[in-house]
Design a protein around this motif. Structure first.
Motif, PDB file in Angstrom:
ATOM      1  N   LEU A 106       0.846  -1.195   0.000  1.00 46.41           N
ATOM      2  CA  LEU A 106       0.000   0.000   0.000  1.00 46.41           C
ATOM      3  C   LEU A 106       0.882   1.247   0.000  1.00 46.41           C
ATOM      4  O   LEU A 106       1.880   1.307   0.713  1.00 46.41           O
ATOM      5  CB  LEU A 106      -0.911   0.001   1.226  1.00 46.41           C
ATOM      6  CG  LEU A 106      -1.999  -1.073   1.203  1.00 46.41           C
ATOM      7  CD1 LEU A 106      -2.554  -1.301   2.599  1.00 46.41           C
ATOM      8  CD2 LEU A 106      -3.121  -0.677   0.245  1.00 46.41           C
ATOM      9  N   GLU A 109      -1.348   8.025  -1.692  1.00 43.94           N
ATOM     10  CA  GLU A 109      -1.345   8.961  -2.822  1.00 43.94           C
ATOM     11  C   GLU A 109      -2.457   9.953  -2.613  1.00 43.94           C
ATOM     12  O   GLU A 109      -3.626   9.577  -2.520  1.00 43.94           O
ATOM     13  CB  GLU A 109      -1.636   8.198  -4.130  1.00 43.94           C
ATOM     14  CG  GLU A 109      -0.415   7.807  -4.901  1.00 43.94           C
ATOM     15  CD  GLU A 109      -0.790   6.999  -6.138  1.00 43.94           C
ATOM     16  OE1 GLU A 109      -1.926   7.134  -6.626  1.00 43.94           O
ATOM     17  OE2 GLU A 109       0.057   6.224  -6.571  1.00 43.94           O
ATOM     18  N   ARG A 112      -4.777   9.150   0.113  1.00 43.22           N
ATOM     19  CA  ARG A 112      -5.546   7.898   0.036  1.00 43.22           C
ATOM     20  C   ARG A 112      -4.615   6.714  -0.151  1.00 43.22           C
ATOM     21  O   ARG A 112      -3.676   6.799  -0.941  1.00 43.22           O
ATOM     22  CB  ARG A 112      -6.475   7.998  -1.183  1.00 43.22           C
ATOM     23  CG  ARG A 112      -7.858   7.418  -0.948  1.00 43.22           C
ATOM     24  CD  ARG A 112      -8.532   7.102  -2.271  1.00 43.22           C
ATOM     25  NE  ARG A 112      -8.592   5.647  -2.426  1.00 43.22           N
ATOM     26  CZ  ARG A 112      -9.024   5.040  -3.504  1.00 43.22           C
ATOM     27  NH1 ARG A 112      -9.400   5.747  -4.547  1.00 43.22           N
ATOM     28  NH2 ARG A 112      -9.062   3.731  -3.569  1.00 43.22           N
ATOM     29  N   TRP A 113      -4.875   5.630   0.566  1.00 38.69           N
ATOM     30  CA  TRP A 113      -4.037   4.438   0.397  1.00 38.69           C
ATOM     31  C   TRP A 113      -4.475   3.665  -0.843  1.00 38.69           C
ATOM     32  O   TRP A 113      -5.648   3.391  -1.018  1.00 38.69           O
ATOM     33  CB  TRP A 113      -4.132   3.533   1.624  1.00 38.69           C
ATOM     34  CG  TRP A 113      -3.430   4.106   2.810  1.00 38.69           C
ATOM     35  CD1 TRP A 113      -3.998   4.759   3.856  1.00 38.69           C
ATOM     36  CD2 TRP A 113      -2.024   4.099   3.055  1.00 38.69           C
ATOM     37  NE1 TRP A 113      -3.037   5.170   4.737  1.00 38.69           N
ATOM     38  CE2 TRP A 113      -1.808   4.769   4.273  1.00 38.69           C
ATOM     39  CE3 TRP A 113      -0.913   3.590   2.360  1.00 38.69           C
ATOM     40  CZ2 TRP A 113      -0.541   4.953   4.812  1.00 38.69           C
ATOM     41  CZ3 TRP A 113       0.349   3.759   2.910  1.00 38.69           C
ATOM     42  CH2 TRP A 113       0.528   4.436   4.120  1.00 38.69           C
ATOM     43  N   ARG A 114      -3.494   3.345  -1.670  1.00 34.81           N
ATOM     44  CA  ARG A 114      -3.793   2.548  -2.863  1.00 34.81           C
ATOM     45  C   ARG A 114      -2.869   1.340  -2.905  1.00 34.81           C
ATOM     46  O   ARG A 114      -1.725   1.424  -2.470  1.00 34.81           O
ATOM     47  CB  ARG A 114      -3.539   3.371  -4.133  1.00 34.81           C
ATOM     48  CG  ARG A 114      -4.521   4.484  -4.340  1.00 34.81           C
ATOM     49  CD  ARG A 114      -4.146   5.272  -5.595  1.00 34.81           C
ATOM     50  NE  ARG A 114      -4.866   6.510  -5.672  1.00 34.81           N
ATOM     51  CZ  ARG A 114      -6.094   6.650  -6.158  1.00 34.81           C
ATOM     52  NH1 ARG A 114      -6.734   5.602  -6.641  1.00 34.81           N
ATOM     53  NH2 ARG A 114      -6.685   7.826  -6.175  1.00 34.81           N
ATOM     54  N   HIS A 116      -0.440  -0.935  -4.681  1.00 34.59           N
ATOM     55  CA  HIS A 116       0.493  -0.945  -5.813  1.00 34.59           C
ATOM     56  C   HIS A 116       1.196  -2.292  -5.853  1.00 34.59           C
ATOM     57  O   HIS A 116       1.359  -2.943  -4.824  1.00 34.59           O
ATOM     58  CB  HIS A 116       1.538   0.156  -5.657  1.00 34.59           C
ATOM     59  CG  HIS A 116       0.988   1.518  -5.888  1.00 34.59           C
ATOM     60  ND1 HIS A 116       1.120   2.195  -7.079  1.00 34.59           N
ATOM     61  CD2 HIS A 116       0.276   2.333  -5.074  1.00 34.59           C
ATOM     62  CE1 HIS A 116       0.526   3.366  -6.982  1.00 34.59           C
ATOM     63  NE2 HIS A 116      -0.006   3.484  -5.782  1.00 34.59           N
TER      64      HIS A 116
END
Ligand SMILES: [Zn+2]
Length: 194
Positions: A106, A109, A112-114, A116
């Motif tokens: 995670l 960005e 906000r956590w995304r 990857h």
């Protein structure tokens, strides 16, 4: 369940980029001079990678051979799929996955956590090898190896993802389909008039 599968989920980045890499760096490159390939391949790669602008920013001419090698290996998987050799498709994708595994994590960005699959500074070739091979492997694992299509027009040979209801698509485009139809019609006519 497979009948209810959402085929749209296969229009993901890794699948789309796999198809584009094969068509641009293997199929379209066949006609050109070997010395021209690097010059033609770089703009083609930049177009393909527009799905991920940071990749385009980092793309350099030195990446062309690595992407070309990846494109050929992905093409091998499509060819095995077209020949019905599912075990070979799996073997080729497993080899790519083993060489360049993904590292899910995670990252924050814009607050906000995304999720990857690679660090932002990962080298392009390992990163795209993992993304492409994982996407195709997911299709095979879901029982959709028959959707890795190769155009049956002999003069074309481009690859595509078959998103038709019955996995019955044979050509990469309506143009190739019409050309094949016209050729079959001419052949029938010639056979009839002799
Ligand atoms: Zn075609």
């Amino acid at each position: 369940m497979t009948g209810q599968l959402k085929l749209d989920s296969y229009a993901d980045t890794g699948v789309v980029v796999s198809v584009d890499l094969v068509n641009e760096l293997v199929i379209a490159a066949r006609g050109g001079q070997a010395s021209d390939r690097g010059r033609v391949a770089l703009p083609a790669l930049a177009r393909i990678l527009t799905v991920d602008p940071p990749s385009v920013e980092r793309l350099i001419e030195g990446d062309v051979p690595g992407f070309t090698a990846l494109a050929h290996r992905l093409y091998d998987a499509f060819r095995e799929a077209h020949a019905g050799n599912v075990d070979q498709v799996a073997g080729r994708l497993n080899a790519l996955l083993a060489e360049h595994p993904a590292h899910p994590h995670l990252a924050k960005e814009d607050g906000r956590w995304r999720l990857h699959h690679h660090p932002a500074d990962a080298d392009l070739i390992p990163m795209w090898t993992a993304i492409c091979s994982e996407s195709l492997a997911r299709m095979v694992g879901d029982g959709h190896v028959d959707r890795l299509g190769t155009c049956e027009d002999g003069a074309c040979g481009r690859v595509f993802i078959d998103l038709s209801k019955n996995a019955s698509r044979r050509f990469c485009s309506t143009r190739c389909q019409n050309r094949a139809k016209a050729a079959a019609f001419r052949n029938r006519k010639a056979a009839g008039s002799s």
